[in-house]
Design a protein around this motif. Structure first.
Motif, PDB file in Angstrom:
ATOM      1  N   ASP A 127       0.821  -1.214   0.000  1.00 13.98           N
ATOM      2  CA  ASP A 127       0.000   0.000   0.000  1.00 13.98           C
ATOM      3  C   ASP A 127       0.853   1.262   0.000  1.00 13.98           C
ATOM      4  OD1 ASP A 127      -2.307  -1.504  -0.052  1.00 13.98           O
ATOM      5  OD2 ASP A 127      -2.727  -1.277   2.088  1.00 13.98           O
ATOM      6  N   PHE A 149       2.128   1.794  -3.486  1.00 14.88           N
ATOM      7  CA  PHE A 149       1.033   2.267  -4.344  1.00 14.88           C
ATOM      8  C   PHE A 149       0.766   3.749  -4.084  1.00 14.88           C
ATOM      9  CE2 PHE A 149      -3.412   3.148  -5.301  1.00 14.88           C
ATOM     10  CZ  PHE A 149      -3.528   2.634  -6.589  1.00 14.88           C
ATOM     11  N   ARG A 189       1.258   6.615  -6.857  1.00 17.08           N
ATOM     12  CA  ARG A 189       0.085   7.398  -7.274  1.00 17.08           C
ATOM     13  C   ARG A 189       0.333   8.901  -7.085  1.00 17.08           C
ATOM     14  NH1 ARG A 189      -5.536   5.594  -7.932  1.00 17.08           N
ATOM     15  NH2 ARG A 189      -6.588   7.474  -8.611  1.00 17.08           N
ATOM     16  N   LEU A 200       7.003  -0.993  -7.627  1.00 16.18           N
ATOM     17  CA  LEU A 200       5.625  -0.949  -8.103  1.00 16.18           C
ATOM     18  C   LEU A 200       5.551   0.097  -9.213  1.00 16.18           C
ATOM     19  CD1 LEU A 200       2.332  -1.207  -6.272  1.00 16.18           C
ATOM     20  CD2 LEU A 200       2.683   0.834  -7.662  1.00 16.18           C
ATOM     21  N   LEU A 203       2.875   2.085 -11.758  1.00 13.41           N
ATOM     22  CA  LEU A 203       1.466   2.471 -11.829  1.00 13.41           C
ATOM     23  C   LEU A 203       1.288   3.396 -13.024  1.00 13.41           C
ATOM     24  CD1 LEU A 203      -1.368   2.834 -10.409  1.00 13.41           C
ATOM     25  CD2 LEU A 203      -0.318   4.731  -9.185  1.00 13.41           C
ATOM     26  N   HIS A 223       5.650  -5.185  -9.063  1.00 12.18           N
ATOM     27  CA  HIS A 223       4.198  -5.116  -8.979  1.00 12.18           C
ATOM     28  C   HIS A 223       3.684  -4.134 -10.029  1.00 12.18           C
ATOM     29  CE1 HIS A 223       4.785  -7.155  -5.172  1.00 12.18           C
ATOM     30  NE2 HIS A 223       5.569  -6.153  -4.780  1.00 12.18           N
ATOM     31  N   ALA A 249       0.359  -2.013 -11.261  1.00 16.03           N
ATOM     32  CA  ALA A 249      -0.913  -1.546 -10.723  1.00 16.03           C
ATOM     33  C   ALA A 249      -1.617  -0.621 -11.714  1.00 16.03           C
ATOM     34  CB  ALA A 249      -0.682  -0.807  -9.408  1.00 16.03           C
ATOM     35  N   LYS A 289      -7.047   1.377  -9.664  1.00 19.06           N
ATOM     36  CA  LYS A 289      -7.802   0.763  -8.560  1.00 19.06           C
ATOM     37  C   LYS A 289      -6.969  -0.169  -7.706  1.00 19.06           C
ATOM     38  CE  LYS A 289     -12.108   1.226 -11.078  1.00 19.06           C
ATOM     39  NZ  LYS A 289     -13.173   0.543 -11.801  1.00 19.06           N
ATOM     40  N   GLY A 290      -5.686  -0.307  -8.025  1.00 16.52           N
ATOM     41  CA  GLY A 290      -4.830  -1.167  -7.215  1.00 16.52           C
ATOM     42  C   GLY A 290      -4.015  -2.150  -8.022  1.00 16.52           C
ATOM     43  N   LEU A 291      -3.499  -3.135  -7.321  1.00 14.91           N
ATOM     44  CA  LEU A 291      -2.610  -4.133  -7.909  1.00 14.91           C
ATOM     45  C   LEU A 291      -3.316  -4.931  -9.004  1.00 14.91           C
ATOM     46  CD1 LEU A 291       0.184  -5.568  -7.708  1.00 14.91           C
ATOM     47  CD2 LEU A 291      -0.931  -7.171  -6.138  1.00 14.91           C
ATOM     48  N   ARG A 292      -2.650  -5.095 -10.132  1.00 14.35           N
ATOM     49  CA  ARG A 292      -3.180  -5.920 -11.219  1.00 14.35           C
ATOM     50  C   ARG A 292      -2.444  -7.248 -11.330  1.00 14.35           C
ATOM     51  NH1 ARG A 292      -4.596  -1.739 -16.167  1.00 14.35           N
ATOM     52  NH2 ARG A 292      -6.431  -0.847 -15.146  1.00 14.35           N
ATOM     53  N   SER A 301       1.684  -9.253 -10.224  1.00 15.13           N
ATOM     54  CA  SER A 301       3.078  -9.182  -9.776  1.00 15.13           C
ATOM     55  C   SER A 301       3.908 -10.180 -10.560  1.00 15.13           C
ATOM     56  CB  SER A 301       3.193  -9.493  -8.280  1.00 15.13           C
ATOM     57  OG  SER A 301       2.578  -8.475  -7.520  1.00 15.13           O
TER      58      SER A 301
END
Length: 136
Positions: free
Chosen positions: A3, A6, A10, A73, A75, A109, A111, A114-117, A119
């Protein structure tokens, strides 16, 4: 557990400079120390001199004195198509940049808004890679 990555990706994605593609990307790296380093893509009218988000995050990590990626991550999405099904995985050049500072087992990761897609490990994204150990 991701989190914080992310949230960092973001936040920095919002600062991306993507006036040509309108495809904003944020990346957040957790160094082995636990510290988080974030970067965004920066496009340039003189293609291809822009910078990828992953490269920016790696540069910040190195400039801060750290040289090992524990996880990363990525994004990204086009604001006009936030629910597009494709994954924003690192480009080939960024996969090699990640390899310089990460082990084959390092989690990457991917993403969306809306969040993780999904890994992957670095080895899955860059199999049989060339890295520092090849020059030892």
């Amino acid at each position: 557990m991701i989190d914080d990555l992310f949230d960092a990706a973001r936040a920095v994605r919002d600062n991306a400079h993507a006036p040509y593609s309108r495809f904003k990307v944020g990346a957040a790296i957790r160094g082995r120390s636990g510290r988080i380093y974030a970067g965004c893509n920066v496009e340039n009218a003189a293609f291809p001199v822009g910078a990828c988000a992953e490269g920016g995050a790696i540069s910040l990590m190195v400039a801060s004195g750290e040289t090992a990626i524990a996880e990363i991550l990525v994004l990204g999405w086009m604001d006009a198509q936030p629910d597009a099904p494709g994954l924003t995985t690192p480009c080939g050049g960024c996969r090699q940049r990640i390899r310089e500072f990460a082990a084959p087992s390092t989690p990457i990761h991917i993403a969306g808004p809306k969040g993780l897609r999904r890994s992957f490990t670095l080895a899955e994204l860059l199999p049989e890679s060339f890295g520092p150990d090849n020059l030892a």
